[in-house]
Design a protein around this motif. Sequence first.
Motif, mmCIF file in Angstrom:
data_model
loop_
_atom_site.group_PDB
_atom_site.id
_atom_site.type_symbol
_atom_site.label_atom_id
_atom_site.label_comp_id
_atom_site.label_asym_id
_atom_site.label_seq_id
_atom_site.Cartn_x
_atom_site.Cartn_y
_atom_site.Cartn_z
ATOM 1 N N ARG A 21 47.998 11.799 92.927
ATOM 2 C CA ARG A 21 48.404 11.249 94.218
ATOM 3 C C ARG A 21 49.588 10.319 94.027
ATOM 4 N NH1 ARG A 21 43.835 9.125 96.905
ATOM 5 N NH2 ARG A 21 42.611 10.579 95.615
ATOM 6 N N LEU A 22 50.284 10.041 95.113
ATOM 7 C CA LEU A 22 51.315 9.015 95.067
ATOM 8 C C LEU A 22 50.645 7.652 94.916
ATOM 9 C CD1 LEU A 22 53.836 10.064 97.880
ATOM 10 C CD2 LEU A 22 54.269 10.021 95.413
ATOM 11 N N ARG A 23 51.270 6.786 94.142
ATOM 12 C CA ARG A 23 50.705 5.442 94.016
ATOM 13 C C ARG A 23 50.706 4.736 95.363
ATOM 14 N NH1 ARG A 23 52.959 1.765 89.222
ATOM 15 N NH2 ARG A 23 54.850 1.891 90.496
ATOM 16 N N SER B 295 63.045 19.824 91.255
ATOM 17 C CA SER B 295 61.989 19.027 90.621
ATOM 18 C C SER B 295 62.289 17.547 90.831
ATOM 19 C CB SER B 295 61.933 19.341 89.120
ATOM 20 O OG SER B 295 61.689 20.713 88.915
ATOM 21 N N ASN B 296 61.417 16.890 91.590
ATOM 22 C CA ASN B 296 61.664 15.500 91.941
ATOM 23 C C ASN B 296 60.352 14.871 92.399
ATOM 24 O OD1 ASN B 296 63.357 13.212 92.420
ATOM 25 N ND2 ASN B 296 63.217 13.629 94.612
ATOM 26 N N LEU B 297 60.248 13.567 92.265
ATOM 27 C CA LEU B 297 59.082 12.838 92.743
ATOM 28 C C LEU B 297 59.519 11.865 93.827
ATOM 29 C CD1 LEU B 297 57.224 11.924 89.418
ATOM 30 C CD2 LEU B 297 56.789 13.866 90.928
ATOM 31 N N PRO B 298 58.795 11.812 94.963
ATOM 32 C CA PRO B 298 59.140 10.839 95.991
ATOM 33 C C PRO B 298 58.706 9.424 95.644
ATOM 34 C CG PRO B 298 57.230 12.112 96.651
ATOM 35 C CD PRO B 298 57.721 12.712 95.372
ATOM 36 N N GLY B 299 57.986 9.282 94.559
ATOM 37 C CA GLY B 299 57.508 7.981 94.094
ATOM 38 C C GLY B 299 56.622 8.179 92.880
ATOM 39 N N PRO B 300 56.201 7.097 92.220
ATOM 40 C CA PRO B 300 55.321 7.232 91.051
ATOM 41 C C PRO B 300 54.007 7.924 91.408
ATOM 42 C CG PRO B 300 56.225 5.011 91.202
ATOM 43 C CD PRO B 300 56.559 5.689 92.486
#
Length: 221
Positions: free
Chosen positions: A116-118, A187-192
Amino acid sequence: MCGRYNIIDDPAIRDLLAYLGIRQYLQTTYNIAPTEMVPVIRQGESGVELCRMRWWLVPSWAKEPSTQYAMFNARAEGLAESRAFRHPFKRQRCILPASSFIEWRKEDGKQPYDIRLREGALALAGLWDCWGEGSETILSCTMITTDAVPGFRHIHSRMPVMLERDMLQQWLNPEIDGRSLMPCLMSNLPGPLQVVPVDTRINSSRVKEKPEPIAAGEIIE
């Protein structure tokens, strides 16, 4: 590949829905599996709407619904060329709201991880299609996956496309050709990400309980 996810009716999910102008609540549902009915956000005739679809895409041109091929995930790299996905990719894009998703790593058997997103809920990129006519129509969807970011590859080589907030309106807009949105699928993350190993009971899709942590997790950035 992503084959399970969770929805929790909490402030994070409610905030995502409110951001998109959705004035409805989602029922908490754990261990959602392919072929189940899921809540999907799409652009409707009168604006952004929330509807329910079968999580296993049935192309509009198919002779009949089938589970012969795994249509619950769509690889980002092949969307523009795929017979099944190229038409929905152009104009019929959607978002699958999620609190977390489950992925497995081969350890002593298949070890599930809750991811999950932090902070905040996940807006997972998807495509939808409509099969049939009249009372026999089926609305269905697929979840788009992409190559995992380097920090995630020790868990799995693929991950669902997690859209940034500033991409959501563009992604849903049917007037924008999907081919111009390929950068959204990188490939990317919207947050940790918070990644936690959980009890293997959820390996069975029949278990609809909250995934229980079995050890400390890690943060992936």
